[in-house]
Write a protein that holds these residues in place. Structure first.
Motif, PDB file in Angstrom:
ATOM      1  N   PHE A 106     -62.233 -51.898 102.694  1.00 58.86           N
ATOM      2  CA  PHE A 106     -62.731 -50.385 102.194  1.00 58.86           C
ATOM      3  C   PHE A 106     -62.329 -50.762 100.653  1.00 58.86           C
ATOM      4  N   SER A 107     -63.041 -49.731 100.077  1.00 55.46           N
ATOM      5  CA  SER A 107     -63.191 -49.544  98.444  1.00 55.46           C
ATOM      6  C   SER A 107     -61.569 -48.742  98.264  1.00 55.46           C
ATOM      7  N   HIS A 110     -61.938 -44.882  96.832  1.00 53.13           N
ATOM      8  CA  HIS A 110     -62.642 -43.695  97.491  1.00 53.13           C
ATOM      9  C   HIS A 110     -61.989 -43.303  98.717  1.00 53.13           C
ATOM     10  N   ASP A 114     -64.569 -40.217 102.751  1.00 53.58           N
ATOM     11  CA  ASP A 114     -66.266 -40.268 102.088  1.00 53.58           C
ATOM     12  C   ASP A 114     -66.745 -41.724 102.234  1.00 53.58           C
ATOM     13  N   GLN A 115     -65.960 -42.725 102.520  1.00 57.64           N
ATOM     14  CA  GLN A 115     -66.818 -43.980 102.799  1.00 57.64           C
ATOM     15  C   GLN A 115     -67.555 -44.018 104.067  1.00 57.64           C
ATOM     16  N   GLU A 118     -70.545 -42.193 104.116  1.00 55.94           N
ATOM     17  CA  GLU A 118     -71.794 -42.987 103.216  1.00 55.94           C
ATOM     18  C   GLU A 118     -72.142 -43.885 104.211  1.00 55.94           C
ATOM     19  N   LEU A 119     -71.466 -44.676 105.066  1.00 58.81           N
ATOM     20  CA  LEU A 119     -72.008 -45.506 106.082  1.00 58.81           C
ATOM     21  C   LEU A 119     -73.004 -44.973 106.955  1.00 58.81           C
ATOM     22  N   ALA A 170     -65.619 -47.226 112.316  1.00 61.78           N
ATOM     23  CA  ALA A 170     -66.645 -47.269 111.633  1.00 61.78           C
ATOM     24  C   ALA A 170     -67.724 -47.814 112.273  1.00 61.78           C
TER      25      ALA A 170
END
Lengths: 290, 315, 301
Positions: A106-107, A110, A114-115, A118-119, A170
């Motif tokens: 993961f980034s 962020h 939030d990530q 986004e997905l 995820a």
């Protein structure tokens, strides 16, 4: 709708797939079929092509990779020679992937909530709140403590094991037909590995997701897989049910692999077994294995 | 976090001290009466006497330095040799103009630079990337005063679109802004090429990060990956590089103020050099150094705030 | 005695390798389009600077009040300035000024920076710390401001310009030398213990200088463009070379005064600066890529 398809169609069907980088073959003539709800393992050393194979299913290989073969279809869609947009439509609902190193998945800049939101970009009819609820639900499913709190965490605040659970969450969130796990426990310690494997077994029972598990560790394969595919130097050298292969390995490489497994070596002072690649190569050429 | 800021401030103070030390040493290393060295041979005996008294030139070196530092810490930068006005007051009058100019140039450079850098990455390998690359390399080559001259030539003299002289009054915001456009553009454009290259390189590096593959594996659109994730990651390295380049902005502003006849720190220093007005020069150099160091500290703090890992490590 | 012979062997062997390396590097520089452009520009500028008095058609100080601010013509290829002097001549001679100032100041900067870097890397920790602090302070100032401070003390002129350039360049060169010295000190530390103290210094020179020459050369090449710009900038402000001495900056400042009458002098004075900057920057970058291919690969990624 998907349940009906699952009864008739394999989740993944690969026939005679070959992948090469600038003329050097990484994967040669591989056949692989996964039925709905199966857990199939691919075992091999580094460089055997198992990771390349896994990445090719979702089209994640670099542009320099040349992919050829008879078919590569995921949930019925043929992806051989397909462009980016075709792959984009299957990434997620067709198959979702869990990668080897949870710390870099993961980034770092962020928040996880939030990530993951986004997905869920496909779900245009869901509000942000509804998306968060879905994420919290799947966090609970993978056994994460304090699921709501996790949404505002940054990746560096979580341990490797927890991050891998987030990654599995995820993937599950996309409700995929196939979950591809590329050495998901290699970067984790033994206790975390046991928990993740336990989780995957449960998910197959609960959610009916098919799993493609890549590993170089026999123990992991033995733990959760129904079938195993043995890869060596880009080729499939043996495949079958876990019980059959483990009881009676036929290919010299498979036998060598078992011989090298530390858990199966009798205690005592003796020379460590080594895989003799030269002998295998001549044996392969002699046998003319396709 | 406060410890971090304090440490940076401490280092800044040390640097300022070293700068003052260097100026002082230079003044004394040149043979002859330091007053004559500083004020020139055309200075009158009264000016030299006043200079002597102000700097305490009869006392030992370290005492002079201590005197100077002491005066600095209360904000006394000495007095103008000709007009006897306090240097600090003179600087305070012109400083807002220079700061506005620098900020406006910074805005131009960052806005255009980031936009062009993103464009270059979005169309990587295709002709927009090429063109932007050529443009960037080209503009790095042109010195800031040449750019100022060209801008003046094109927009003010030939096309007569925008004013070429002065800064206007702060009380007339529209006029002030009009006068600000050309000089800030001239300074900023020299940096656009630099910034866009940095942004492009940093973003390409960010695209090699593993989490980009994760995003792609879930089908997230490439455009979004670049603009929302790669851009954020690249901002870290971009900012630290830009902060270093801020000195270049100050340099550019000196020339721009002269070319466009704008009041400001640069123009004041230049006029002071011409008239051998050493205390003014000393004052402006110290103020410029202080500005520079402040920018460095701010950039460090900003980088810490943007990267949550660093922020957490500092708390 | 045997050591003297062995160092001699090293020296000759190294020289032979060096000439071969120079040819190979040049070929590599020429292979890229930007490098080729850079090399052509650098060579042309150097040639013009050397041959300046021979090429210039007029005397740079030949004033002709009747022929002021004439546009380009057959007699005056680039026209004349506000005193009737031929601009083409002044540009050609300005090349010589720019190159002379650049080379002299770079040489002086290197002469100062190498020992400073060596002392910083090889000497006691406190001295190193002090020197690094001075380097950081110098490079943390915009060079023009510090330059103006030096000018106000020393008065305008060529020597002041050279001093300003030296003050600006020394920190970066010294830091490079210091870094190399530090890494070498760590490596040769064991060997230095085994050998007499005097020859450990000699080893430092024999090993250090070749390692440091390459990066220094590249840095200097890239720096030449900044140096030329600095000289032109100071001359433009009237603080550089004397007004009669042709310099690109002088031409620009004269042109600036008459910018509303004619744009020609400004254009004429600025184009050489741009060409020189482009030439040395491209050449320097191509040189860097040629001498360190690892960096080049990262760049093209």
């Amino acid at each position: 709708m998907r349940k009906a398809q699952q009864k008739t169609q394999p989740v993944l069907e690969i026939e005679e797939l070959s992948i090469s980088y600038a003329g050097r073959p990484a994967v040669s003539n591989v056949d692989l079929t996964i039925q709905p709800g199966e857990i199939v393992g691919i075992i091999g050393e580094s460089g055997s092509g198992k990771s390349t194979l896994a990445h090719s299913i979702l089209g994640l290989l670099p542009p320099s990779a040349a992919v050829t073969g008879k078919s590569l279809s995921l949930a019925g869609t043929n992806l051989l020679g397909a462009g980016g947009s075709a792959f984009r439509s299957v990434r997620g609902p067709g198959a979702a992937m869990v990668f080897q190193n949870p710390m870099t998945t993961f980034s770092p800049l962020h928040r996880l909530g939030d990530q993951l939101t986004e997905l869920l970009w496909r779900e245009t009819n869901l509000s942000k709140e509804e998306k968060r609820e879905r994420i919290v639900a799947v966090f609970k499913q993978v056994g994460l403590s304090n699921p709501v709190g996790r949404l505002s965490n940054y990746p560096f605040e979580l341990s490797g094991g927890m991050l891998q659970r987030v990654a599995i969450a995820a993937a599950l969130m996309m409700r995929p037909s196939l979950l591809i796990a590329d050495e998901p426990t290699t970067a984790l310690d033994v206790t975390m590995e046991a928990q993740i494997l336990h989780l995957m077994r449960e998910l197959r029972t609960e959610a009916g997701v098919a799993v493609l598990m890549i590993s170089h560790h026999l123990g992991v394969i033995a733990e959760i897989c129904d079938r195993v595919v043995v890869m060596y130097a880009g080729r499939v050298v043996e495949q079958g049910s876990v019980e059959a292969i483990f009881a009676q390995p036929t290919h010299p490489y498979t036998k060598a692999l078992f011989a090298c497994e530390p858990a199966l070596i009798a205690p005592g002072l003796h020379r460590m077994p080594v895989i003799d690649h030269e002998a295998l190569r001549t044996a392969r050429e002699g046998r003319n294995m396709a | 976090m406060t410890l971090f800021i304090l440490r940076r401030l401490g280092l800044g103070v040390v640097i300022l001290f070293v700068v003052a030390l260097m100026l002082f040493s230079l003044m004394h290393m040149i043979p002859g009466d330091p007053a004559v060295v500083a004020l020139g041979s055309r200075s009158t005996p009264e000016m030299r006497l006043a200079f002597h008294q102000m700097m305490g030139l009869d006392r030992p070196f370290y005492e002079q330095l201590g005197l100077f530092v002491g005066r600095l810490s209360v904000g006394d930068l000495g007095v103008d040799v000709w007009s006897r006005r306090p240097v600090l007051t003179m600087i305070a009058e012109v400083l807002p103009h220079t700061v506005t100019l620098a900020l406006a140039s910074f805005a131009w450079a960052v806005a255009l630079g980031v936009a062009l850098g993103c464009l270059a990455v979005l169309y990587r390998g295709r002709w927009p990337d090429w063109m932007i690359g050529l443009f960037s390399i080209g503009f790095v080559a042109v010195p800031s005063f040449v750019v100022s001259l060209y801008t003046l030539l094109l927009f003010a003299v030939t096309l007569n679109w925008l004013p070429a002289i002065g800064a206007g009054e702060m009380t007339d915001p529209l006029g002030y802004l009009k006068a600000l456009i050309l000089p800030s553009f001239a300074i900023g454009i020299g940096w656009v090429g630099y910034v866009s290259r940095i942004v492009r390189a940093a973003m390409i590096e960010a695209m090699n990060e593993p989490y980009v593959r994760t995003l792609q594996s879930f089908g997230v659109a490439q455009r979004r990956v670049i603009l929302r994730y790669a851009l954020r990651q690249s901002m870290l390295s971009v900012l630290s590089v830009i902060a270093i380049g801020f000195g270049g902005l100050l340099t550019g502003s000196v020339f721009a103020e002269i070319v466009f006849s704008r009041p400001g720190l640069g123009k004041m220093t230049y006029d002071a050099v011409i008239t051998r007005n050493f205390p003014v020069v000393m004052g402006t150099v110290m103020v410029t150094a202080a500005l520079y160091v402040t920018c460095m500290i701010l950039a460090d703090i900003l980088a810490a705030v943007l990267d949550p890992r660093v922020k957490r490590a500092l708390q | 005695m045997s050591e003297a012979i062995s160092t001699m062997h090293v020296a000759t062997g190294f020289n032979e390798r060096r000439t071969f390396r120079i040819a190979r590097t040049l070929r590599q520089v020429l292979s890229t389009p930007l490098g080729a452009i850079g090399l052509v520009l650098v060579v042309s500028i150097t040639l013009v600077a050397i041959l300046a008095p021979l090429i210039a058609p007029y005397s740079p100080t030949a004033i002709s009040v009747t022929n002021r601010l004439a546009g380009p013509s057959v007699a005056h290829w680039l026209g004349t300035d506000q005193l009737g002097r031929d601009l083409f001549t002044r540009v050609i001679l300005g090349t010589r000024t720019a190159m002379t100032v650049a080379l002299v100041s770079l040489a002086a900067a290197l002469a100062a920076a190498i020992p400073l870097g060596l002392i910083a890397g090889y000497g006691p920790r406190w001295l190193d710390g002090l020197l690094v602090l001075i380097f950081d302070s110098l490079s943390s100032l915009p060079m023009i401001m510090f330059g103006l401070a030096i000018v106000v003390l020393l008065g305008p002129g060529v020597s002041t310009v050279i001093l300003v350039i030296v003050a600006y360049s020394v920190p970066s060169y010294a830091r490079l030398v210091r870094a190399q010295t530090l890494s070498l000190k760590a490596r040769d530390f064991i060997r230095a213990e085994q050998v007499m103290n005097a020859s450990s210094l000699r080893i430092l020179f024999v090993h250090l200088l070749p390692n440091v020459v390459g990066p220094l050369l590249i840095l200097a090449c890239l720096d030449i463009s900044t140096v030329i710009t600095l000289e032109a900038g100071l001359s433009f402000l009237g603080l550089g070379v004397k007004p009669q001495v042709p310099s690109w900056g002088n031409i620009l400042s004269d042109g600036f005064a008459v910018i509303r009458n004619t744009p020609v002098p400004v254009l004429v004075g600025s184009v050489p600066i741009i060409l020189a900057t482009i030439g040395f920057t491209f050449f320097g970058e191509a040189l860097r890529d040629a001498l360190d291919p690892k960096l080049a690969k990262e760049k093209t990624a």
